[in-house]
Enzyme design. Sequence first.
Site, PDB file in Angstrom:
ATOM      1  N   SER A 175      11.259   4.924  -5.735  1.00 16.32           N
ATOM      2  CA  SER A 175      10.454   4.902  -6.952  1.00 16.32           C
ATOM      3  C   SER A 175      10.964   5.999  -7.882  1.00 16.32           C
ATOM      4  O   SER A 175      12.140   6.004  -8.235  1.00 16.32           O
ATOM      5  CB  SER A 175       8.973   5.054  -6.615  1.00 16.32           C
ATOM      6  OG  SER A 175       8.177   4.878  -7.769  1.00 16.32           O
ATOM      7  N   THR A 176      10.108   6.948  -8.252  1.00  9.39           N
ATOM      8  CA  THR A 176      10.491   7.987  -9.214  1.00  9.39           C
ATOM      9  C   THR A 176      11.710   8.755  -8.711  1.00  9.39           C
ATOM     10  O   THR A 176      11.707   9.279  -7.597  1.00  9.39           O
ATOM     11  CB  THR A 176       9.332   8.961  -9.432  1.00  9.39           C
ATOM     12  OG1 THR A 176       8.129   8.227  -9.666  1.00  9.39           O
ATOM     13  CG2 THR A 176       9.613   9.875 -10.613  1.00  9.39           C
ATOM     14  N   HIS A 201      10.991   0.673  -7.882  1.00 11.66           N
ATOM     15  CA  HIS A 201       9.893   0.447  -8.824  1.00 11.66           C
ATOM     16  C   HIS A 201      10.414   0.592 -10.252  1.00 11.66           C
ATOM     17  O   HIS A 201      10.866   1.659 -10.659  1.00 11.66           O
ATOM     18  CB  HIS A 201       8.765   1.453  -8.584  1.00 11.66           C
ATOM     19  CG  HIS A 201       8.118   1.308  -7.237  1.00 11.66           C
ATOM     20  ND1 HIS A 201       7.400   2.324  -6.652  1.00 11.66           N
ATOM     21  CD2 HIS A 201       8.071   0.270  -6.360  1.00 11.66           C
ATOM     22  CE1 HIS A 201       6.936   1.916  -5.486  1.00 11.66           C
ATOM     23  NE2 HIS A 201       7.330   0.682  -5.285  1.00 11.66           N
ATOM     24  N   MET A 295       6.844   8.706  -5.809  1.00 10.44           N
ATOM     25  CA  MET A 295       5.466   9.150  -5.629  1.00 10.44           C
ATOM     26  C   MET A 295       4.693   8.099  -4.842  1.00 10.44           C
ATOM     27  O   MET A 295       5.060   6.925  -4.782  1.00 10.44           O
ATOM     28  CB  MET A 295       4.794   9.403  -6.976  1.00 10.44           C
ATOM     29  CG  MET A 295       4.497   8.162  -7.780  1.00 10.44           C
ATOM     30  SD  MET A 295       3.537   8.544  -9.268  1.00 10.44           S
ATOM     31  CE  MET A 295       3.231   6.889  -9.894  1.00 10.44           C
ATOM     32  N   ASP A 298       3.993   3.869  -0.957  1.00 10.27           N
ATOM     33  CA  ASP A 298       4.584   2.553  -0.777  1.00 10.27           C
ATOM     34  C   ASP A 298       5.828   2.631   0.116  1.00 10.27           C
ATOM     35  O   ASP A 298       6.722   3.443  -0.129  1.00 10.27           O
ATOM     36  CB  ASP A 298       4.945   1.944  -2.134  1.00 10.27           C
ATOM     37  CG  ASP A 298       5.403   0.500  -2.014  1.00 10.27           C
ATOM     38  OD1 ASP A 298       4.949  -0.192  -1.084  1.00 10.27           O
ATOM     39  OD2 ASP A 298       6.212   0.065  -2.851  1.00 10.27           O
TER      40      ASP A 298
END
Length: 366
Positions: A175-176, A201, A295, A298
Site C-alpha cells: 500500500s503506502t 492499493h 498502512m 490488509d
Amino acid sequence: MTAAADRPMAAQAREGRTRVLIVDDSAMVRQALALGLATDPRLEVVGTASGAEAARAQMAALKPDVVTLDLEMPQMDGLTFLRSYMESAPVPTVVISSLTRTSGETVMRAMEAGAVDIISKPSLGAGQGLPAIMRDVCARVWAAARARLALPDGVAPALVAPGASEGWIHALGASTGGVQALSRILPLFPARSPGLLVVQHMPEGFTAAFARRLDALCRMRVREAADGDLVLPGLVLIAPGGLRHMEIERAGGVCRVRLVAGAPVSYSRPSVDRMFLSLAAAAGPRVSAALLTGMGRDGAAGLLAIRRAGGRTFAQDEGSSAVYGMPLAARDLRAAEEILTLDDIPARMMLAAAADTRAPCLASND
C-alpha cells in the site's frame, strides 16, 4: 539511509495534530479538501495554496508535516514543483489528481520523484458517498505524514537466479510506499521467474500506467490483470484498481485470475487479503508471498493462511518500510516466517521456489 529518511516521524514526535498544506489551483477543491480534512481530529489544515510559488512560501513559513498536491497547475506544474522541494527540503506528499492517460503517466513520475501516495481527486458531486471518500483521504494523508521518504541507499543487489520449481507462484501485497518499493525490487526478478501477482492499493485507472512503467523496467513482462488471465512464468499481473478484487482460481491444473465484485476488505479494494486467501486455497504449499510497506492490516490474515497451507511467507522490516503498518500486522500474527529488508525479499522468494520439488499445478507457456 539518507538524511531524508530520518525526517519521517516529525509528525509523530510533535505533540498535537498533523499539519497539512493543500496545494491545488481550484478554489472549490481547496475548500472541499480543507473541510473534509478538518473532520479528522488528527489533522490540522494550516494553509492552502493555488500554485507553486505560494506553496513554497507557505512551506517555509508553516513547516507542514504533509502536503497534498495537484499535478495540473498553471505556471509551474505540480511534478516540477515536487521535484524541486524533494531535492532540497523533502516533505511527505500525497498526490491528489484527476485521472487521464496523460495524468496517469505523470503520477508515476511523481511517485518516482518521492510522492508517498496517490489519491483520485474526490468528485464534489459524490453526494452521500463523499464522507466515506473523505475518511479514506484523511487516513491516507495522516499515514503519509509518518512515511519514510527514502529507500535504502545504493543499488539493490543483483539477484542470482536459481532454477525455480515449475508451477510455483510469487505474490506481493503493498500500500503506502509500495509504488517505490515495487519499482525497486520487481526489476530484480529474472525473466523466467514464476508467475508473480501484485496487489498495490491504487485508484482505478492508475494501475494501468503503473504496469506500463514497470514493464519498461523489469525483465519479466508486466501488465494490468484481466479476468481469466493465466498465471504464467515470466509474467507479472497487477491487480486493477477499482471495484473488484483479484482472486486466483485453480481448475484442471491451471491457475487463473478472477476479478470479482465485493465490498472493501480492511478498507481496501482490491484487497491483498482476498488475493492471499485465494492463493492459499488454490496453490497453498507452492506459493511464496511477501507483505510490503503500507498502512493498516490488509494482507496479514491472508499471509497467515498461506503459511498454514505450507507456503513460504515473508514481511518487510520496519527499517526499509515507508509505513510500517501491514508488515507489522503480519509480524504480530506470526504470519511471516521471516522479516526481511526490502532488498532481500526477491532472493528469498526465488530460493523458496527453487527448493520446492513437488508436482506442478500451473500451465506452461507452451
